[in-house]
Design a protein around this motif. Structure first.
Motif, mmCIF file in Angstrom:
data_model
loop_
_atom_site.group_PDB
_atom_site.id
_atom_site.type_symbol
_atom_site.label_atom_id
_atom_site.label_comp_id
_atom_site.label_asym_id
_atom_site.label_seq_id
_atom_site.Cartn_x
_atom_site.Cartn_y
_atom_site.Cartn_z
ATOM 1 N N THR A 1 11.537 8.083 59.975
ATOM 2 C CA THR A 1 12.394 7.477 58.956
ATOM 3 C C THR A 1 11.927 7.932 57.584
ATOM 4 O O THR A 1 10.771 7.712 57.190
ATOM 5 N N PHE A 2 12.890 8.553 56.840
ATOM 6 C CA PHE A 2 12.606 9.064 55.495
ATOM 7 C C PHE A 2 13.289 8.169 54.470
ATOM 8 O O PHE A 2 14.522 8.001 54.515
ATOM 9 N N PRO A 3 12.549 7.607 53.513
ATOM 10 C CA PRO A 3 13.208 6.924 52.394
ATOM 11 C C PRO A 3 13.782 7.975 51.439
ATOM 12 O O PRO A 3 13.138 8.986 51.156
ATOM 13 N N VAL A 4 15.006 7.725 50.925
ATOM 14 C CA VAL A 4 15.638 8.680 50.004
ATOM 15 C C VAL A 4 16.206 7.923 48.813
ATOM 16 O O VAL A 4 16.573 6.749 48.906
ATOM 17 N N THR A 5 16.273 8.610 47.709
ATOM 18 C CA THR A 5 16.859 8.058 46.481
ATOM 19 C C THR A 5 18.009 8.940 46.066
ATOM 20 O O THR A 5 17.864 10.162 45.960
ATOM 21 N N ALA A 6 19.172 8.295 45.822
ATOM 22 C CA ALA A 6 20.372 9.050 45.457
ATOM 23 C C ALA A 6 20.196 9.683 44.089
ATOM 24 O O ALA A 6 19.461 9.179 43.230
ATOM 25 N N PRO A 7 20.883 10.770 43.857
ATOM 26 C CA PRO A 7 20.801 11.400 42.534
ATOM 27 C C PRO A 7 21.484 10.535 41.474
ATOM 28 O O PRO A 7 22.174 9.564 41.786
ATOM 29 N N ALA A 8 21.305 10.906 40.237
ATOM 30 C CA ALA A 8 21.861 10.128 39.124
ATOM 31 C C ALA A 8 23.324 10.438 38.882
ATOM 32 O O ALA A 8 23.957 9.814 38.015
ATOM 33 N N THR A 9 23.853 11.366 39.608
ATOM 34 C CA THR A 9 25.266 11.728 39.460
ATOM 35 C C THR A 9 25.955 11.576 40.806
ATOM 36 O O THR A 9 25.337 11.726 41.853
ATOM 37 N N PRO A 10 27.210 11.281 40.789
ATOM 38 C CA PRO A 10 27.940 11.135 42.056
ATOM 39 C C PRO A 10 27.958 12.459 42.823
ATOM 40 O O PRO A 10 28.046 13.537 42.233
ATOM 41 N N ALA A 11 27.855 12.358 44.136
ATOM 42 C CA ALA A 11 27.860 13.558 44.979
ATOM 43 C C ALA A 11 27.915 13.130 46.433
ATOM 44 O O ALA A 11 27.710 11.969 46.772
ATOM 45 N N THR A 12 28.218 14.109 47.273
ATOM 46 C CA THR A 12 28.034 13.916 48.712
ATOM 47 C C THR A 12 26.774 14.680 49.084
ATOM 48 O O THR A 12 26.759 15.915 49.156
ATOM 49 N N VAL A 13 25.697 13.932 49.277
ATOM 50 C CA VAL A 13 24.402 14.547 49.568
ATOM 51 C C VAL A 13 24.342 14.885 51.060
ATOM 52 O O VAL A 13 24.651 14.044 51.909
ATOM 53 N N VAL A 14 23.952 16.122 51.353
ATOM 54 C CA VAL A 14 23.797 16.554 52.741
ATOM 55 C C VAL A 14 22.301 16.660 53.051
ATOM 56 O O VAL A 14 21.573 17.397 52.380
ATOM 57 N N PHE A 15 21.875 15.911 54.053
ATOM 58 C CA PHE A 15 20.484 15.971 54.515
ATOM 59 C C PHE A 15 20.419 16.857 55.766
ATOM 60 O O PHE A 15 21.232 16.707 56.678
ATOM 61 N N THR A 16 19.440 17.757 55.797
ATOM 62 C CA THR A 16 19.255 18.668 56.938
ATOM 63 C C THR A 16 17.857 18.487 57.502
ATOM 64 O O THR A 16 16.863 18.632 56.783
ATOM 65 N N ALA A 17 17.806 18.152 58.802
ATOM 66 C CA ALA A 17 16.522 17.977 59.490
ATOM 67 C C ALA A 17 16.226 19.234 60.307
ATOM 68 O O ALA A 17 17.099 19.759 60.996
#
Length: 536
Positions: A413-429
């Motif tokens: 489990t990775f804690p993540v923080t959203a960016p300061a601007t709107p976006a669709t963040v894609v995480f790749t494992a």
């Protein structure tokens, strides 16, 4: 090897003189005088050597000889021999004895027996001779050794690294040709050598242990190759030369070829669902490679299966099949067997590499406001669904910040923080360079707010005077600029930081639109009403 024993060749000089009767020396044992006519005088000279420490010399009696029995025709006399005996004297290398006897002339049978102190016959000779009256008669007599039962020995003289065990009980590590040595000994323990070695034959109690040149001092034994059980034989020299006579051999040795064993090779760790080469090697009792082709080896396993139930050894003595490991993570045992010999080897199946069809990447929550936090959970499994505990790496687009993961087995489990601007963040494992899954996080801005005091602006604001009106513009987490537009020139609208100022110009209805950089907007209407009164 060095043998300190005597050869058995006696030179007997019989000197026949003119016809007369001669008496035996007074210091020899009494014997009946020979009265047959015509007679002659014969002399027997004997050399008895000291035991030769440097090897063997021909033409002498055994060094342990203490008596010589002479029989010629009707003459039969045993003469003591050795240092101090009558008729004997010490000479270089041993003792010489000379005896004079009266013998009949003519064709006779000469028999000589060499005796030891216990009156054992050590060597013997029997031959026809003709004593000619009136001349010296010299005869060379070859005494043949008389082997004593059990006194001899049989030994292996070749391939010393493959022969173990005490004398008399030898273990041959494997089959093939072995050189033998045969030593027959007389009753005094001295080795009988040529030219006095009697005819003999080496026999085998087991036809599987065959002999070549068995009537020589250096026969060859061909032993069988190891099988699943110990093979043995007794090699022996029968007293009468007949292999059917097994009692009282002159020499014997027990030989055996132990059973082979299997060295089974199985990888200690096998990836679940994969295959691995499993090999069984034939090895001797001394753990040497037994390079025999054509032996059948059966294979089985307690977990998974084998690619074949059996295989045949190649020229190196090895047979191989594949272990097909079960799809689950477990332990198992492979068993190999051949000719009743069994070997076992254990293995453990392990998870394979993380697979993108069975592994998962879950983002929860999967929608947040800018700057908010979420969590990405990566669950790793191999193609068979087995947990994979290799720590993955996680990357993100759009500047999302990834923290240090926590692990529980195959779940990371990775804690993540959203960016300061709107976006669709894609995480790749990834595990290594292989992508095992992706996940998305929708990041949206906070709402754009326009307030009149502490309350949201109403849908239509009516000016009651010509005085300018201010409104507060705000948006949480937003650091950009706002813009404002008026639908006409009935009013003017301007922004200074978070303050919107609307100033009436003329009567009418105007739509005010406030926007942020993300495209969010707030619209409301303002109306300006004027009353013109003309007095005439």
């Amino acid at each position: 090897m060095t043998r300190t024993n005597a050869a058995l060749l006696l030179t007997a000089l019989l000197l026949a003189s003119c016809s007369q009767q001669a008496s035996l020396p007074s210091d020899t044992p009494s014997a009946s005088p020979v009265t047959e006519n015509p007679t002659g005088t014969a002399t027997v000279r004997v050399f008895i050597p000291n035991v030769a420490p440097q090897g063997l010399r021909p033409q002498y009696l055994p060094g342990t000889t203490t008596g010589l029995r002479v029989r010629l025709g009707t003459f039969d006399q045993t003469f003591p021999v050795g240092a101090g005996q009558a008729g004997c004297e010490a000479v270089t290398g041993g003792v010489t004895c000379t005896f004079t006897l009266t013998v009949p002339a003519g064709e006779q049978t000469l028999r000589l027996d060499a005796l030891d102190a216990a009156n054992h016959v050590l060597s013997t000779a029997s031959q026809s001779v003709t004593v000619v009256k009136g001349q010296n008669n010299a005869f060379n007599v070859l005494l043949t050794g008389v082997p004593a039962a059990g006194a001899g020995s049989l030994g292996v003289t070749s391939r010393p690294d493959e022969v173990t065990g005490p004398a008399g009980n030898l273990t041959l590590d494997r089959g093939g040709a072995f050189s033998l040595s045969v030593a027959l000994r007389d009753a005094s323990g001295q080795t009988i050598i040529n030219p006095g070695l009697p005819a003999f034959k080496v026999c085998s109690s087991n036809a599987g242990f065959s002999l070549t040149n068995p009537t020589t001092e250096t026969p060859t034994l061909t032993a069988p190759e190891p099988t699943g059980t110990t093979q043995s034989a007794t090699l022996y020299v029968p007293a009468d030369g007949n292999c059917a006579t097994t009692a009282g051999p002159l020499a014997s040795v027990n030989v055996s070829v132990p059973a082979f064993h299997l060295a089974l090779s199985v990888p200690a760790s096998v990836v679940a669902g994969s295959s691995a080469v499993t090999s069984a090697q034939l090895r001797t009792a001394l753990d040497n490679v037994l390079n025999i082709a054509g032996r059948t080896v059966a294979f089985s396993t307690s977990a998974g299966s084998m690619s074949a139930a059996s295989a045949t050894t190649d020229a190196t003595g090895q047979a191989s099949v594949n272990l097909i490991a079960p799809a689950s993570v477990t332990t198992g045992t492979v068993t190999a067997s051949s000719d009743g010999v069994t070997a076992n080897a254990s293995f453990t199946t392990t998870a394979g590499t993380a697979d993108d069809t069975t592994s998962t990447v879950v983002v929860s929550p999967d929608a947040v406001k800018v700057g908010q936090t979420s969590a990405v959970t990566v669950t790793l499994k191999d193609a068979n669904g087995n947990p994979v505990t290799t720590t993955p790496t996680l990357s993100a687009t759009d500047g999302a910040v990834i923290g240090t993961p926590t692990a529980s087995g195959n779940i990371f489990t990775f804690p993540v923080t959203a960016p300061a601007t709107p976006a669709t963040v894609v995480f790749t494992a990834k595990v290594g360079s292989s992508v095992v899954g992706t996940g998305n996080l929708a990041v949206t801005p906070y709402a754009l707010l326009v307030r009149d005091g502490v309350n949201p602006v109403v849908a239509q604001y009516d000016f009651t005077s010509a005085a300018p009106k201010t409104f507060a513009v705000s948006e949480q987490g937003y650091a950009g600029a706002f813009t404002v537009q008026a639908s006409n020139t009935n009013v003017t609208a301007s922004l200074s930081g978070g303050t919107l100022t609307v100033t009436p110009v003329r009567a009418g209805l105007t739509t005010i639109k406030v926007q942020d950089a993300y495209g969010q907007e707030v619209t409301f209407d303002v109306s300006v009403t004027t009353v013109s009164i003309t007095v005439y």
